[in-house]
Design an enzyme around this catalytic site. Structure first.
Site, short mmCIF file in Angstrom:
data_model
loop_
_atom_site.label_atom_id
_atom_site.label_comp_id
_atom_site.label_asym_id
_atom_site.label_seq_id
_atom_site.Cartn_x
_atom_site.Cartn_y
_atom_site.Cartn_z
N HIS A 17 16.91 17.73 149.62
CA HIS A 17 15.93 17.22 148.67
C HIS A 17 16.21 15.76 148.35
CE1 HIS A 17 18.25 18.11 144.64
NE2 HIS A 17 19.05 17.66 145.56
N CYS A 36 21.32 10.71 144.62
CA CYS A 36 20.33 11.78 144.80
C CYS A 36 18.93 11.23 145.11
CB CYS A 36 20.28 12.68 143.57
SG CYS A 36 21.81 13.58 143.30
N HIS A 42 19.27 14.40 150.95
CA HIS A 42 20.64 14.93 150.99
C HIS A 42 20.52 16.43 150.75
CE1 HIS A 42 20.05 14.58 146.65
NE2 HIS A 42 21.05 15.44 146.51
N HIS A 44 22.26 20.51 149.74
CA HIS A 44 23.17 21.32 148.94
C HIS A 44 23.26 22.72 149.54
CE1 HIS A 44 23.55 18.51 145.58
NE2 HIS A 44 22.25 18.29 145.70
N ASP A 82 15.29 28.33 152.34
CA ASP A 82 16.51 28.14 153.12
C ASP A 82 16.26 27.24 154.32
OD1 ASP A 82 19.22 28.52 153.77
OD2 ASP A 82 18.74 30.19 155.11
N HIS A 83 17.15 26.26 154.50
CA HIS A 83 17.08 25.29 155.59
C HIS A 83 15.76 24.54 155.60
CE1 HIS A 83 20.68 27.43 156.87
NE2 HIS A 83 20.99 26.31 157.51
N GLU A 127 24.08 24.26 142.04
CA GLU A 127 23.79 23.20 142.99
C GLU A 127 25.08 22.74 143.65
OE1 GLU A 127 20.54 19.92 142.78
OE2 GLU A 127 22.32 19.17 141.74
#
Length: 138
Positions: A17, A36, A42, A44, A82-83, A127
């Site tokens: 994100h 961020c 980037h 998480h 996810d991903h 996070e």
């Protein structure tokens, strides 16, 4: 006597994100969001904990079938996020800054539609190992 029991399901997903407010200039975004706000995004490794609270069923002894809860989370949250790049790949964050707070609220909203409202629902989203949010806050 309170007969309620809380059950928890832990899941993991990975997502990228960028925290950015398009109404602000880059200097303001950099000052508020720091690293961020990276234009290249980037990622998480999120840890999601879903808590359901209710009275165990008289026949099964379950507050909620944990196998079913796992499936609901997988189908509605993991497959969606996810991903993924949350900013680019998901409808939910096209116009919503994907902060941990906002992600938790979105996950709660999605799951609330799928889980009987007789059960209290809470979402905890890590996070990082040290930073996490809960919704709703109690």
């Amino acid at each position: 006597m309170n007969n309620k029991v809380a059950v928890y399901r832990k899941e993991h997903f990975n997502a990228a994100h960028r925290l950015n407010n398009p109404k602000w200039d880059e200097a303001t975004n950099d000052r508020i969001f720091g690293k961020c706000n990276n234009p290249s995004f980037h990622g998480h490794n999120y840890e999601l904990i879903v808590k359901l609270t209710g009275v165990p069923d008289a026949e099964t002894g379950y507050v909620y079938d944990m196998k079913l809860l796992s499936e609901v989370i997988r189908e509605n949250i993991l497959e969606r996020f996810d991903h993924k790049n949350l900013n680019l790949d998901t409808a939910e964050f096209q116009h919503l800054n994907p902060t941990a707070e906002n992600i938790a609220v979105v996950i709660y909203t999605i799951l609330r539609e799928k889980i009987d409202t007789k059960l209290d629902l809470q979402v905890r989203l890590y996070e990082t190992e040290r930073n996490f949010v809960e919704y709703p806050a109690n």
